[in-house]
Motif scaffolding. Structure first.
Motif, PDB file in Angstrom:
ATOM      1  N   GLU A  67     180.996  17.216   1.190  1.00  0.00           N
ATOM      2  CA  GLU A  67     180.865  17.520  -0.245  1.00  0.00           C
ATOM      3  C   GLU A  67     181.866  17.106  -1.130  1.00  0.00           C
ATOM      4  O   GLU A  67     181.816  17.549  -2.306  1.00  0.00           O
ATOM      5  CB  GLU A  67     180.424  19.252  -0.327  1.00  0.00           C
ATOM      6  N   SER A  68     183.034  16.801  -0.496  1.00  0.00           N
ATOM      7  CA  SER A  68     184.079  16.602  -1.098  1.00  0.00           C
ATOM      8  C   SER A  68     183.948  15.575  -2.030  1.00  0.00           C
ATOM      9  O   SER A  68     184.832  15.405  -3.045  1.00  0.00           O
ATOM     10  CB  SER A  68     185.438  16.315  -0.161  1.00  0.00           C
ATOM     11  N   GLY A  69     183.107  14.291  -1.930  1.00  0.00           N
ATOM     12  CA  GLY A  69     182.838  13.321  -2.519  1.00  0.00           C
ATOM     13  C   GLY A  69     184.052  12.226  -2.260  1.00  0.00           C
ATOM     14  O   GLY A  69     183.923  10.942  -2.955  1.00  0.00           O
ATOM     15  N   ALA A  70     184.703  12.440  -1.267  1.00  0.00           N
ATOM     16  CA  ALA A  70     185.963  11.349  -0.710  1.00  0.00           C
ATOM     17  C   ALA A  70     185.276  10.606   0.329  1.00  0.00           C
ATOM     18  O   ALA A  70     184.308  11.151   1.048  1.00  0.00           O
ATOM     19  CB  ALA A  70     187.054  12.351  -0.523  1.00  0.00           C
ATOM     20  N   GLN A  71     185.842   9.608   0.648  1.00  0.00           N
ATOM     21  CA  GLN A  71     185.573   8.808   1.760  1.00  0.00           C
ATOM     22  C   GLN A  71     186.407   9.561   2.903  1.00  0.00           C
ATOM     23  O   GLN A  71     187.684  10.047   2.723  1.00  0.00           O
ATOM     24  CB  GLN A  71     185.734   7.347   1.662  1.00  0.00           C
ATOM     25  N   PHE A  72     185.938   9.519   4.091  1.00  0.00           N
ATOM     26  CA  PHE A  72     186.903  10.034   5.109  1.00  0.00           C
ATOM     27  C   PHE A  72     186.626   9.502   6.769  1.00  0.00           C
ATOM     28  O   PHE A  72     185.755   8.976   6.986  1.00  0.00           O
ATOM     29  CB  PHE A  72     186.641  11.747   4.998  1.00  0.00           C
ATOM     30  N   ARG A  73     187.625   9.648   7.254  1.00  0.00           N
ATOM     31  CA  ARG A  73     187.835   9.358   8.943  1.00  0.00           C
ATOM     32  C   ARG A  73     188.098  10.325   9.641  1.00  0.00           C
ATOM     33  O   ARG A  73     189.165  10.961   8.956  1.00  0.00           O
ATOM     34  CB  ARG A  73     188.362   7.986   9.206  1.00  0.00           C
ATOM     35  N   ILE A  74     187.534  10.516  10.749  1.00  0.00           N
ATOM     36  CA  ILE A  74     188.383  11.684  11.642  1.00  0.00           C
ATOM     37  C   ILE A  74     189.062  11.011  12.768  1.00  0.00           C
ATOM     38  O   ILE A  74     188.229  10.261  13.518  1.00  0.00           O
ATOM     39  CB  ILE A  74     187.361  12.527  11.855  1.00  0.00           C
ATOM     40  N   PHE A  75     190.010  11.390  13.150  1.00  0.00           N
ATOM     41  CA  PHE A  75     190.729  10.792  14.347  1.00  0.00           C
ATOM     42  C   PHE A  75     191.376  11.891  15.572  1.00  0.00           C
ATOM     43  O   PHE A  75     191.476  12.931  15.077  1.00  0.00           O
ATOM     44  CB  PHE A  75     192.088  10.104  13.883  1.00  0.00           C
ATOM     45  N   ASP A  76     191.098  11.535  16.786  1.00  0.00           N
ATOM     46  CA  ASP A  76     191.781  12.525  17.810  1.00  0.00           C
ATOM     47  C   ASP A  76     193.330  11.898  17.749  1.00  0.00           C
ATOM     48  O   ASP A  76     193.547  10.745  17.977  1.00  0.00           O
ATOM     49  CB  ASP A  76     191.006  12.275  18.969  1.00  0.00           C
ATOM     50  N   MET A  77     193.918  13.019  17.628  1.00  0.00           N
ATOM     51  CA  MET A  77     195.467  12.808  17.879  1.00  0.00           C
ATOM     52  C   MET A  77     196.258  13.200  19.037  1.00  0.00           C
ATOM     53  O   MET A  77     197.637  13.613  19.148  1.00  0.00           O
ATOM     54  CB  MET A  77     195.967  13.460  16.485  1.00  0.00           C
ATOM     55  N   GLY A  78     195.313  13.824  19.839  1.00  0.00           N
ATOM     56  CA  GLY A  78     195.926  14.371  21.405  1.00  0.00           C
ATOM     57  C   GLY A  78     196.856  13.241  22.140  1.00  0.00           C
ATOM     58  O   GLY A  78     197.968  13.132  22.141  1.00  0.00           O
ATOM     59  N   ARG A  79     196.261  12.883  23.146  1.00  0.00           N
ATOM     60  CA  ARG A  79     196.765  11.990  24.131  1.00  0.00           C
ATOM     61  C   ARG A  79     197.064  10.628  23.665  1.00  0.00           C
ATOM     62  O   ARG A  79     198.158  10.053  23.971  1.00  0.00           O
ATOM     63  CB  ARG A  79     195.908  11.719  25.322  1.00  0.00           C
ATOM     64  N   ARG A  80     196.175  10.145  22.418  1.00  0.00           N
ATOM     65  CA  ARG A  80     196.338   8.873  21.909  1.00  0.00           C
ATOM     66  C   ARG A  80     195.728   9.024  20.514  1.00  0.00           C
ATOM     67  O   ARG A  80     194.773   9.860  20.273  1.00  0.00           O
ATOM     68  CB  ARG A  80     195.993   7.589  22.692  1.00  0.00           C
ATOM     69  N   ILE A  81     195.838   8.100  19.726  1.00  0.00           N
ATOM     70  CA  ILE A  81     195.193   7.979  18.291  1.00  0.00           C
ATOM     71  C   ILE A  81     193.725   7.349  18.659  1.00  0.00           C
ATOM     72  O   ILE A  81     193.745   6.069  19.027  1.00  0.00           O
ATOM     73  CB  ILE A  81     195.818   7.398  17.381  1.00  0.00           C
ATOM     74  N   SER A  82     192.588   7.978  18.342  1.00  0.00           N
ATOM     75  CA  SER A  82     191.266   7.348  18.627  1.00  0.00           C
ATOM     76  C   SER A  82     190.199   7.876  17.504  1.00  0.00           C
ATOM     77  O   SER A  82     190.567   9.315  17.093  1.00  0.00           O
ATOM     78  CB  SER A  82     190.863   7.376  20.041  1.00  0.00           C
ATOM     79  N   LYS A  83     189.443   7.053  17.071  1.00  0.00           N
ATOM     80  CA  LYS A  83     188.454   7.511  16.272  1.00  0.00           C
ATOM     81  C   LYS A  83     187.661   8.489  16.843  1.00  0.00           C
ATOM     82  O   LYS A  83     186.950   8.209  17.959  1.00  0.00           O
ATOM     83  CB  LYS A  83     187.852   6.473  15.375  1.00  0.00           C
ATOM     84  N   LEU A  84     186.796   9.612  15.989  1.00  0.00           N
ATOM     85  CA  LEU A  84     185.873  10.166  16.322  1.00  0.00           C
ATOM     86  C   LEU A  84     184.729  10.079  15.164  1.00  0.00           C
ATOM     87  O   LEU A  84     185.136  10.078  14.022  1.00  0.00           O
ATOM     88  CB  LEU A  84     186.394  11.924  16.304  1.00  0.00           C
ATOM     89  N   SER A  85     183.618   9.753  15.827  1.00  0.00           N
ATOM     90  CA  SER A  85     182.460   9.376  14.779  1.00  0.00           C
ATOM     91  C   SER A  85     182.238  10.895  13.895  1.00  0.00           C
ATOM     92  O   SER A  85     182.404  11.871  14.503  1.00  0.00           O
ATOM     93  CB  SER A  85     181.213   8.962  15.310  1.00  0.00           C
TER      94      SER A  85
END
Length: 350
Positions: free
Chosen positions: A12-30
């Motif tokens: 609902e924010s109107g922004a584009q966004f991406r979500i990343f896992d930052m734990g053991r390494r940086i990886s994308k979450l769909s």
């Protein structure tokens, strides 16, 4: 204004966004994966220290300079699922801050929606640099001012000993923008790199999937390093981290087994790198068996043994495999003692 989930808020924010896992390494979450995590449909895929570590990158599609990052850390339940009450608490605090800022009609505080939020965190400098590099490629922004010099260095133009002026951000930018041509140049540089540069590079490469040429060069440098009597464990650890996402599973297995059968297998830093970055390769029983034996006798001591195992056993697939190894009658006395100290008498009898 209220939202039932972070996913709904982002949509609902109107922004584009991406979500990343930052734990053991940086990886994308769909977005679909994140939505299922929030709804409690699936456990968190790669928990670290019993938490989900996330980065939410939001930007204005019409002005990429307008962007914000939220770094969030949420506890997980015993099965590795997101605790719904914690998520709700986070949303409540967030919306309270946003409402307050809107009422104050301030612009300067707009990016401080997480002010005093107990679920926010700040990544360490190395991971922050790599995240900035990945984020800038995601949004389509130019790399940092350190990028050009780092690229020139890895191509050999500056001389291998002239590394003191390199910025870590530049190394991260090179890795985040790697392609077939630059990967080949990077592979050629591996044998020449001073340990300081190699360690920094390894910390960046753990977040990407190196191609076969680069992975082979890293494995060769690892083999050469293991043959040296006075090698710094941080270099061995950095090379293992760099290889952790290589496509060639046989190459990774060989690299880890060779390390575990070397003089550096006692190093807490090396064993921690394997546990935190090469955890998928520990799913092979022959490698896990050797790893547990080395960990029980390492300089990490009982505290290190218990801490590393508690983290690994939080992942369901590894938990079952580790418990099976714990019950093997042919385990060493050292491993039996370490298990006994960690769990009591539950696993001490053959």
């Amino acid at each position: 204004m209220s939202f039932s989930s972070i996913y709904e808020l982002l949509n609902e924010s109107g922004a584009q966004f991406r979500i990343f896992d930052m734990g053991r390494r940086i990886s994308k979450l769909s977005t679909d994966q994140f939505n299922k995590l929030e709804q409690g449909s699936i456990p968190y895929p790669t928990p670290y220290l019993h938490h989900a570590w996330l980065a939410l990158l939001l930007w204005n599609p019409k002005n990429k300079e307008q962007n914000v990052v939220w770094f969030l850390k949420f506890p997980l339940d015993e099965q590795g699922y997101l605790v719904q009450a914690v998520r709700d608490d986070f949303l409540g605090r967030l919306m309270q801050n946003i409402t307050q800022m809107l009422n104050e009609e301030t612009i300067d505080e707009e990016k401080d929606a997480l002010k005093d939020n107990p679920f926010s965190f700040t990544p360490d400098q190395e991971k922050m640099a790599m995240f900035h590099a990945i984020a800038s490629t995601t949004i389509g922004r130019d790399p940092s001012g350190f990028y050009r010099e780092a690229g020139a260095y890895f191509s050999g133009e500056l001389g291998w000993n002239n590394w003191q002026g390199l910025g870590y951000q530049g190394i991260a930018d090179v890795v985040a923008r790697i392609d077939a041509q630059s990967s080949h140049a990077l592979a050629l540089s591996i044998e020449h790199l001073p340990n300081e540069v190699l360690s920094a590079l390894g910390g960046c490469l753990e977040h990407i999937l190196p191609d076969h040429t680069l992975a082979s060069a890293l494995q060769q440098r690892l083999s050469d390093s293991l043959d040296k009597d006075n090698q710094e464990p941080v270099v061995i650890a950095a090379l293992l981290r760099a290889l952790s996402q290589a496509y060639d599973e046989a190459l990774k297995q060989q690299a880890i087994l060779t390390t575990l059968n070397s003089q550096y297998a006692h190093s807490a830093e090396v064993l921690t790198a394997i546990a935190t970055r090469c955890f998928l390769t520990l799913q092979y029983p022959d490698i896990l068996k050797v790893y547990l034996e080395k960990l029980a006798e390492s300089e990490a001591g009982q505290a290190g043994f218990s801490r590393i195992l508690a983290d690994l056993m939080f992942m369901p697939a590894l938990r079952a495999l580790i418990l099976r190894e714990f019950r093997q009658p042919q385990r060493s006395e050292a491993l039996s003692a370490a298990i006994g100290h960690m769990f009591g008498n539950q696993f001490t009898t053959h």
